[in-house]
Design a protein around this motif. Structure first.
Motif, PDB file in Angstrom:
ATOM      1  N   ALA A 106       0.831  -1.298   0.000  1.00 48.46           N
ATOM      2  CA  ALA A 106      -0.261   0.000   0.115  1.00 48.46           C
ATOM      3  C   ALA A 106       0.653   1.273  -0.081  1.00 48.46           C
ATOM      4  N   MET A 107       0.340   2.431  -0.850  1.00 49.39           N
ATOM      5  CA  MET A 107       0.910   3.579  -0.990  1.00 49.39           C
ATOM      6  C   MET A 107       2.630   3.387  -1.234  1.00 49.39           C
ATOM      7  N   GLY A 108       2.906   2.501  -2.039  1.00 52.65           N
ATOM      8  CA  GLY A 108       3.993   2.498  -2.627  1.00 52.65           C
ATOM      9  C   GLY A 108       5.266   1.971  -1.414  1.00 52.65           C
ATOM     10  N   LEU A 535       3.391  11.807   4.667  1.00 52.04           N
ATOM     11  CA  LEU A 535       4.507  11.825   5.489  1.00 52.04           C
ATOM     12  C   LEU A 535       5.047  10.640   6.206  1.00 52.04           C
ATOM     13  N   THR A 536       6.381  10.258   5.894  1.00 50.87           N
ATOM     14  CA  THR A 536       6.518   8.716   6.271  1.00 50.87           C
ATOM     15  C   THR A 536       7.767   8.701   7.292  1.00 50.87           C
ATOM     16  N   TYR A 537       7.859   8.194   8.119  1.00 53.82           N
ATOM     17  CA  TYR A 537       8.877   7.925   9.302  1.00 53.82           C
ATOM     18  C   TYR A 537       9.417   6.568   9.364  1.00 53.82           C
ATOM     19  N   ASP A 538      10.705   6.321   8.868  1.00 53.39           N
ATOM     20  CA  ASP A 538      11.298   5.154   9.103  1.00 53.39           C
ATOM     21  C   ASP A 538      12.330   5.129   9.887  1.00 53.39           C
ATOM     22  N   GLN A 539      12.500   4.182  11.001  1.00 56.06           N
ATOM     23  CA  GLN A 539      13.561   4.100  11.842  1.00 56.06           C
ATOM     24  C   GLN A 539      13.853   2.878  12.412  1.00 56.06           C
ATOM     25  N   GLN A 540      15.071   2.468  12.590  1.00 52.57           N
ATOM     26  CA  GLN A 540      15.373   1.321  13.464  1.00 52.57           C
ATOM     27  C   GLN A 540      15.651   1.935  14.805  1.00 52.57           C
ATOM     28  N   ILE A 541      14.885   1.151  15.686  1.00 54.94           N
ATOM     29  CA  ILE A 541      15.107   1.642  17.113  1.00 54.94           C
ATOM     30  C   ILE A 541      15.606   0.699  18.108  1.00 54.94           C
ATOM     31  N   ALA A 549       6.095   4.525   9.904  1.00 48.19           N
ATOM     32  CA  ALA A 549       4.661   5.102  10.091  1.00 48.19           C
ATOM     33  C   ALA A 549       4.549   5.991   8.973  1.00 48.19           C
ATOM     34  N   GLN A 550       3.184   6.187   8.773  1.00 48.73           N
ATOM     35  CA  GLN A 550       2.857   7.323   7.571  1.00 48.73           C
ATOM     36  C   GLN A 550       1.608   8.107   8.000  1.00 48.73           C
ATOM     37  N   LEU A 551       1.658   9.129   7.509  1.00 48.02           N
ATOM     38  CA  LEU A 551       0.229   9.746   7.844  1.00 48.02           C
ATOM     39  C   LEU A 551      -0.082  10.521   6.389  1.00 48.02           C
ATOM     40  N   PHE A 600      -5.527   9.417   6.181  1.00 52.26           N
ATOM     41  CA  PHE A 600      -5.087   7.852   6.403  1.00 52.26           C
ATOM     42  C   PHE A 600      -3.737   7.878   7.172  1.00 52.26           C
ATOM     43  N   GLY A 601      -3.601   6.811   7.984  1.00 50.17           N
ATOM     44  CA  GLY A 601      -2.535   6.435   8.623  1.00 50.17           C
ATOM     45  C   GLY A 601      -2.233   5.193   8.839  1.00 50.17           C
TER      46      GLY A 601
END
Lengths: 1062, 493
Positions: A106-108, A535-541, A549-551, A600-601
């Motif tokens: 979804a969403m690429g 808006l995409t957030y991508d992190q190894q924690i 995460a996406q919004l 959407f998120g």
């Protein structure tokens, strides 16, 4: 928004990883050809540090001291884990199973297939291109579990039906949403609204995609997988990712494909060869049926007298009469693409052409398509700009189907067995003109039809997108995407003024007098604008956690405009122009517009690459719903657990992969436009069901009038809601030599929006409402086996199986729990009935005694049961696909079988061949008088009450035999519902990748030659001697399941293709 | 950071630029407030006319034995051989057109107008529509009809109650008239309140006679009928929907169907040809064509496929086809002057003034000749049609009925079929079709003939139409299926 940003930033700050102090560099190549792999991911195992390879496959990454391993992955290749050293060279094997592939979801978002908690089936571009079909969908028939792909008609360029996990919506679309590079593609099909009289099908929107441009496709099946795409994704999503430019070792990358294909008729009705022209057992000279006496080789005059002469024929059957009519179809196609890339930019340009002339003689059934695409991207700092522009042109010619005079196949099916069709070719011969054609009964010379009727469609399509990505704060990306899809279609139909051409001929009075010709021109424009901000957030924690995460925000507008004009009584009999008549053209127009807005998120949390949890939600506001019900929210959640990660290394030699997944999700669906209000429409009334209708305005009295619409609008409509739960188990054994993927789903579509029929005595014939609930439960299996892998030789087998149980759970009780889907007025119809599978047929059947004997009337004919009975469903009991590939050093042989079992469809071809006595069944008992088998007659008392039954001893005479078969024989109307089971040899491809060393010294880098065949054979149950059961005359959605109405026959295709890469 | 906000604002503003969601009013149709009652009333008139002049005209033409199916075509085999049940959907389109078309529109107009003359015209048209429904189906939804989603399974009322109901509605609406002129557009009767009153009276007379012969409050309706006939306050000319012209989309709808089917399907039936011949009726040539041998030959009802077993090779060329030419843009006759005069003549003959009966009878014949553009000439001197030549009043009554049947041909077949059922004239020949064919002396001219191939199990002629299958499927209150031989309430004889 501000608060969210600061929260996310706070997370970034807290989760600071240790400083690195070791640098590793290396190169990633493809194991098969040693070519560098661009964009492969290099990741430190147990850390978030990573990078990707550059255009030469090189990478440099700085990692923490404690990192000892790197994981290298790339789309389409099996990932590898390698030990850290100062310089590593990694050769990745091409992925041969679904497990290792990276899929676009979804969403690429790109995900490794193994992480997915939802059903997403990836398909590589070369699989799509391999079958060399005109469009991207046909090549997949029978290859994907849970997906039913059908050719709604065999005519070149006609639409394809794709139904994922069963039909869920009674009124909305059941076709999936196509998304090309993140932008929805308009997939509306252009087909005749009057399949009964003059059917045609000019294809669906997704055909505009050039199969050679497709890098990969992903089929998203469940609600949890599709919800982010909103309302239109309720029936699944097909994501198409197009090819992008890649860096070339020298110059421009060029790929050329050229192919030739031949087509021949695949399935024709089996006809009797015992009886010829005539009716009720007698010779006649002008009948359109084979109810004459038995063939005896005598000389018979037939047809009309012209200039003191009449046609003479031997009274003998012409066995291949129909087959000989059809010609060999021919297609040629060319496609070329250019691509390249620099460090910052990529480009890809392609052109393609297809010219396909089907199996109908002359160029009456053709399909021409040209596509041009240009795509590119440019990266500047943190910004990436990309764009994709696509133009597609298509032109179709279609010989109309149905029962009107312009239907070629209808005419052919009504040709007596002893009249040669091919001899009708000479249209200069007066006997072959409509005026002196041998019969006046609603049919005419098929050659005349294909030569002189016009039915052409042209469409110009422009679609594409502009996208801006901005990466910031290390873990964030902002994306804005503008998508546009616009097309203009022009339909041009013309039928000759036969009344003017053939005045004074014998057929004039009975057949031609009122066929004064028609010109009909219409223009349809569609436009869709889709805007996305994400808006995409991508992190190894820390070590074990990964968050993505996406919004997003999505706005969409679709418009439709139609303008059509028709004029009859043509002055010049065969010039198809609206000005060509003294009459005033009738003109009609319609338009609609709809919009939605959505927020959407989604958030995915991964733990140790073993457990993945995804949460998502979307809220829509739609213009088509009443103001108070306009906003609706739908959530989803999915979980996947890779239990094989827990296994010991020695166990993983046997079970190398194991995943359990579960998902739950919802999708809301809005209404069609304009269902909320009742309207007034220009008044018309027709009570006979034939004719063009006489209606306002009446010019004689100069009065116009409007009548209250018969459909009652509703201000209480609320969105349709689909809720789906699914479970899946995916395992691989022995280094992927054996793997399977099993899924179970339970999908409930509630509050269906439907125009439900009402007793007209209420003042309305239908009311719009939310009603009922439809459930689809099913299982899907996909099994891949590689039994032999020795040296360069490999044998792969795959099997997929789908079983869907559909059930109408609830329909309003006050409406009798029944809704009509499609039907012949008062005849056999397709319904949704509570407690039954969706789409059951009701038909008139004979009255039966309790012990199963047919009750006949005094004439010996079966008595009709006055109540129509449920006689079966439109649904397949199961679908299966078998595929096998043998490959050895660049040579591969692939074959696919498509198996469908169960279900019924209406066949007018059967009906008409029973009526004309051409069907093989009508020669039953050599047409000698017979008593209906297993039948009785009623014993009546003086009041006409049935007191018992006695054996039927009334044989049917020659008249009765006709009446019997015309009515459908012992089954009555049930007979015209044909079992739609089949086994098809969908395709066979023999392909040879020429050894590259042959071209080592020239500019060519690769040559592939392939021979292919599509739809080579079809096997059907013994009872179906009539049609290819994929045929549909009523479009590619739910109504299309009704069946065929003298649809043109299907074809087998074979050809070869040459691919050259420079 | 600034950049992000800039980008964000840019995107959101772009996206919101078309966020108006109040766009769900259908632009393809006029807004409801623009469609005034004035624009709706002609639609209701047209719908009623289309029902009586298209589908009913066609099947009643077979039932009244004017029409037969042409031998070498097959469109109306079922109508000719009475092979009709609910599955045939003979009446479905009429049912839909009358209820969801005409009656729903009339209700819409009546809900919105206050003018008493307009309301009266609506009431009369409504009564006419219900009369058609009852004459076909007997029981129909009436008290609970037309309530939309408020009642999706309306009850079916007894035919008798529907008749009484609409008669009472007409009386009430007429009593309320206050002399205001009519305002609705009215192509049927040109806004003439007196014509609408005349139409109402004619309808009353028609319905009273049916109630009387159905044995319902006979004496009450008898005096009412006599009073109406005496007062003579009826419409002038014909009540006809005269809007058609010779152009596509403007044809008479029955003709339009014949035209669309291409193949000719109608030939003249034996009874009408034999009666016209016996009375030397010049109306024969109005719509009946000579066969290839130059003769007028009617086809024995239901015999198309049976001739063969009688030893005759029966073909199109042997039989008189129906001429479609007079129908091309013919008006649809909703009540002919001729029928009205015959009803008056019957009433006067049975219970009133016999001289007036004779005058009405002759006016009835003349009115029909006039409507065909023909002169009555010496026709009325003929022995079988001359008033004074008849031996008894019984014979005169029979003659009125026969001439009404002769006059309704190619005019109003629905009424012809209803009147055959009410009066049992023409009588039904006692001999079966085969005998009529072999020995014409067993047959007297004009008699109905039980179809040679007849799917009615009980035999005989068609007495009603089956319930619509749409009602069967969608309304659980639809009564149990009936046979074609089951009679409507007024068909008591």
């Amino acid at each position: 928004m501000k608060r969210l940003l600061s929260t996310l930033m706070a997370i970034c700050l807290i989760v600071m990883s240790a400083w690195a102090n070791k640098t590793v560099s290396g190169k990633v190549v493809s194991a098969s050809d040693n070519e560098p792999l661009i964009g492969a991911t290099v990741q430190a195992v147990g850390s978030s540090q990573g990078t990707s390879t550059d255009l030469d496959g090189q990478f440099t990454v700085t990692v923490s001291d404690n990192v000892t391993q790197l994981r290298i992955s790339c789309v389409g290749y099996t990932p590898q884990v390698v030990a850290v050293s100062s310089y590593v060279t990694v050769a990745l094997e091409e992925a041969n199973t679904m497990i290792d592939e990276v899929v676009v979801t979804a969403m690429g978002i790109k995900r490794e297939a193994k992480a997915l908690g939802v059903s997403a089936t990836p398909i590589k571009g070369d699989i799509i291109a391999q079958a060399r079909t005109n469009d991207v969908m046909s090549s997949l028939a029978g290859k994907v579990a849970g997906v039913q792909i059908g050719e709604s008609s065999a005519d070149p360029g006609s639409s394809k039906s794709v139904i994922i996990r069963g039909v869920s919506s009674l009124s909305g679309s059941n076709q999936p949403l196509y998304v090309v590079d993140g932008v929805p593609l308009n997939n509306s099909a252009t087909y005749s609204g009057d399949g009964l009289n003059s059917g045609y099908d000019f294809g669906n929107g997704a055909s505009a995609v050039n199969p050679n441009d497709v890098e990969s496709m992903t089929i998203l099946k469940g609600a949890a997988a599709t919800a982010l795409y909103g309302s239109r994704a309720g029936a699944g999503v097909i994501l198409i990712t197009t090819k992008k430019g890649t860096k070339q070792s020298r110059g421009v990358g060029i790929e050329y494909n050229g192919g030739l294909q031949w087509e021949s008729v695949l399935r024709l009705p089996q006809m009797q060869n015992g009886f010829g022209m005539g009716w009720y057992g007698d010779h006649t000279e002008i009948e359109n049926g084979s109810w004459g006496p038995a063939f005896d080789g005598s000389q018979q005059l037939y047809g009309w007298v012209y200039n003191h002469s009449q046609n003479l024929k031997s009274y003998l059957p012409i066995k291949n009469n129909v087959k000989d009519f059809f010609s060999t179809g021919f297609r040629y196609s060319n496609s070329i693409s250019f691509n390249g890339a620099t460090d910052k930019s990529t480009y890809f340009v392609s052109l393609s052409q297809i010219n396909d002339d089907g199996i109908i003689p002359k160029d009456a059934d053709t399909y021409t398509k040209y596509t041009v695409s240009a795509r590119g991207s440019h990266r500047e700092g943190n910004f990436t700009f990309s764009t994709s522009l696509n133009y597609a042109f298509q032109r179709n010619h279609f010989v109309t189907t149905g029962q009107k005079t312009g239907s070629m196949y209808n005419s052919i099916m009504q040709t007596p067995r002893d009249i040669s069709i091919v001899e009708m070719q000479d249209l200069d011969n007066p006997f072959n003109t409509p005026g002196y054609y041998y019969t006046p009964y609603g049919v005419t010379n098929p050659y005349y039809i294909i030569e002189n009727f016009q039915n052409e469609y042209e469409q110009e399509r422009f679609y594409g997108n502009l996208q801006l990505d901005y990466a910031f704060l290390k873990y964030f990306t902002a994306t804005y995407r503008f998508g546009l899809d616009t097309n203009t279609g022009h339909h041009n139909y013309g039928s000759p003024n036969m009344a003017a051409l053939y005045v004074g001929t014998p057929n004039y009075d009975d057949a031609l007098k009122d066929l004064t010709g028609e010109v009909s021109q219409s223009i349809t424009r569609r436009r869709e604008i889709d805007q996305n901000f994400m808006l995409t957030y991508d992190q190894q924690i820390l070590e074990d956690w990964h968050v993505n995460a996406q919004l997003g925000f999505n706005g969409n507008e679709r418009t439709y405009k139609y303008l059509g004009s028709t004029v009859t009584n043509l002055t010049i009999p065969m010039w198809y122009n609206l000005s060509n008549s003294a009459e005033i053209p009738s003109t009609s127009q319609s338009e609609w517009k709809r919009r939605y807005l959505a927020v959407f998120g989604s958030a995915e949390v991964a733990w140790r690459n073993m457990v993945y949890l995804t949460l998502q939600g979307r809220n829509d506001w739609s213009s088509t719903l009443p103001v108070n019900n306009r906003s609706y929210f739908y959530p989803g959640v999915s979980l996947s657990f890779l239990f094989s990660e827990l296994l010991k290394p020695e166990q993983r030699n046997i079970i190398n992969f194991g995943k359990f997944r579960m998902a739950w999700g919802r999708t809301g669906n809005d209404a069609s436009v304009y269902m909320t209000n009742s309207v007034f429409a220009q008044a018309a009334a027709a009570t006979s069901g034939f004719g063009n209708g006489s209606s306002f305005p009446f010019t004689k009295v100069g009065v116009n009038a409007y009548s209250m619409g018969n459909v009652l609008g509703s201000q209480n409509l609320s969105p349709e809601m689909t809720t789906e739960f699914e479970l899946g188990l995916n395992m691989a054994f022995f280094q992927n030599r054996f793997s399977f993927d099993a899924a179970y789903y339970d999908r409930n579509t509630d509050k269906q929006i439907f125009s439900l029929n009402m007793d007209p005595a209420t003042g309305y014939t239908a009311q719009n409402m939310n009603l009922g609930k439809i459930r689809n439960r099913g299982v899907e299996f996909l099994v891949n086996v590689t039994p032999v892998k020795v040296g360069g030789f490999q044998w792969d087998i795959n099997w997929n199986f789908t079983k869907n149980w559909s059930k109408v759970i609830k329909l309003p009780e006050e409406l009798g729990g029944i809704a009509t889907i499609y039907g012949l007025s008062g005849g056999t119809s397709l319904y949704a009935i509570e407690g039954e599978p969706l789409g059951v047929f009701k038909a008139y059947v004979p009255q039966m005694t309790e012990d199963g004997k047919i009750i006949c009337d005094g004439e010996g004919q079966p008595l009709v049961n006055p109540e129509q009975q449920i006689v079966g469903s439109m649904n397949y009991k199961y679908m299966m696909g078998f595929g096998t590939t043998l490959s050895y050093k660049g040579i591969s042989l692939t074959a696919n079988l498509d198996v469908r079992h169960g279900g019924l469809l209406y066949s007018r071809t059967k009906d008409i061949t029973y009526f004309t006595g051409n069907a093989i069944q009508t020669a039953y008992n050599n047409r000698n008088p017979f008593i209906v088998p297993n039948s009785v007659q009623q014993i009546l008392d003086d009041d006409g009450n049935v007191t018992g039954y006695t054996e039927n001893v009334t044989p049917l005479d020659e008249t009765g035999i006709f009446t019997y078969w015309d009515a459908g024989g012992a089954e009555l109307d049930r007979a015209f519902l044909v079992d739609k089971s089949y086994v098809k040899l969908r395709n066979v491809v023999l392909s040879w990748q020429l050894p590259s060393k042959w071209f080592a010294k020239c500019f060519i880098t690769g040559v592939n030659v392939s021979f292919f065949g599509n739809n080579l054979f079809v096997w059907t149950p013994k009872s179906n001697t009539f049609i290819d059961p994929e045929a549909s005359s009523f479009g590619n959605d739910l109504e299309g399941n009704y069946g065929e109405y003298s649809a043109n026959p299907s074809s087998r295709k074979f050809g070869f293709n040459v691919q050259v890469k420079f | 950071m600034k950049k992000i906000y800039l980008l964000l604002t840019f995107a959101v503003v772009l996206s919101l630029s078309s966020c108006n969601l109040d766009i769900n009013d259908d632009p393809n149709y006029p807004s409801s407030s623009d469609v005034t009652p004035d624009l709706v009333f002609p639609a209701a008139e047209n719908a009623v006319a289309a029902a009586v002049g298209d589908a009913m005209f066609n099947y009643s033409g077979f039932f009244a034995q004017y029409f037969e199916q042409r031998p070498e075509a097959n469109q109306y085999n079922n109508e000719a051989e009475l092979n009709i049940d609910e599955s045939t959907n003979l009446f479905d389109r009429c049912y839909r057109t009358l209820y969801a078309g005409a009656l729903a529109d009339i209700k819409n107009v009546m809900d919105r107008v206050e003018n008493k003359s307009d309301l009266f015209a609506c009431t009369v048209l409504r009564a006419y529509a219900f009369q058609l429904l009852v004459d076909n189906l007997d029981q129909v939804p009436y008290t609970e009809a037309l309530q939309g989603s408020a009642n999706t399974n309306p009850a079916w009322d007894k035919g008798e109650d529907v008749y009484k109901g609409v008669l009472a509605e007409m009386d009430e609406a007429e009593a309320a008239l206050d002399g205001e002129p009519m305002t609705l557009t009215d192509p049927l009767l040109n806004k003439s309140v007196s014509q609408w009153r005349g139409f109402a009276n004619a309808l009353r007379l028609r319905m009273y006679l049916r109630l009387i012969d159905g044995g319902i409050n006979a004496s009450e309706y008898q005096s009412k009928a006599v009073a109406l006939a005496k007062a003579g306050e009826f419409f002038t000319g014909n009540v006809a929907w005269d809007v058609y012209s010779n152009a596509d989309g403007q044809y008479n709808p029955w003709y339009d169907v014949a035209r669309a089917l291409g193949t000719k399907n109608h030939v003249a039936s034996y009874p009408i040809v034999s009666y016209y011949q016996a009375t030397n009726d010049p109306r024969m040539e109005y719509a009946i064509m000579k066969n290839d041998a130059g003769e007028y030959v009617g086809q024995i009802p239901g015999a198309k496929t049976v001739y063969k077993s009688w030893g005759v090779d029966w073909k199109n060329k042997d039989v008189s086809a129906i001429d479609y030419t007079p129908a091309v843009f013919a008006p649809i006759y909703m009540f002919t002057q001729s029928e009205l005069q015959f009803l008056v003549a019957e009433t006067q003959l049975r219970w009133g003034d016999k001289a007036a009966a004779k005058a009405a009878y002759e006016a009835g014949v003349q009115a029909d000749f006039a409507s065909r553009g023909m002169s009555v000439g010496t026709f009325l001197n003929g022995n079988r049609v001359n008033w004074d030549a008849q031996a008894s009043d019984g014979d005169r009554l029979n003659m009125i009925y026969m001439q009404k049947w002769a006059a309704l041909f190619y005019r109003d077949h629905m009424e012809a079929w209803s009147e055959v059922r009410r009066t049992d004239v023409p009588t039904t020949c006692a001999a079966p079709a085969k005998q009529v064919f072999e020995n014409p002396t067993v047959y007297s001219a004009g008699q109905m003939i039980v179809p040679a191939l007849n799917y009615i199990q009980a035999g005989g002629l068609c007495k009603r139409v089956p319930y619509p299958s749409t009602a069967r499927q969608l309304n659980k209150n639809t009564p149990a299926a009936k046979l074609l031989s089951d009679r409507v309430f007024w068909d008591a004889k």
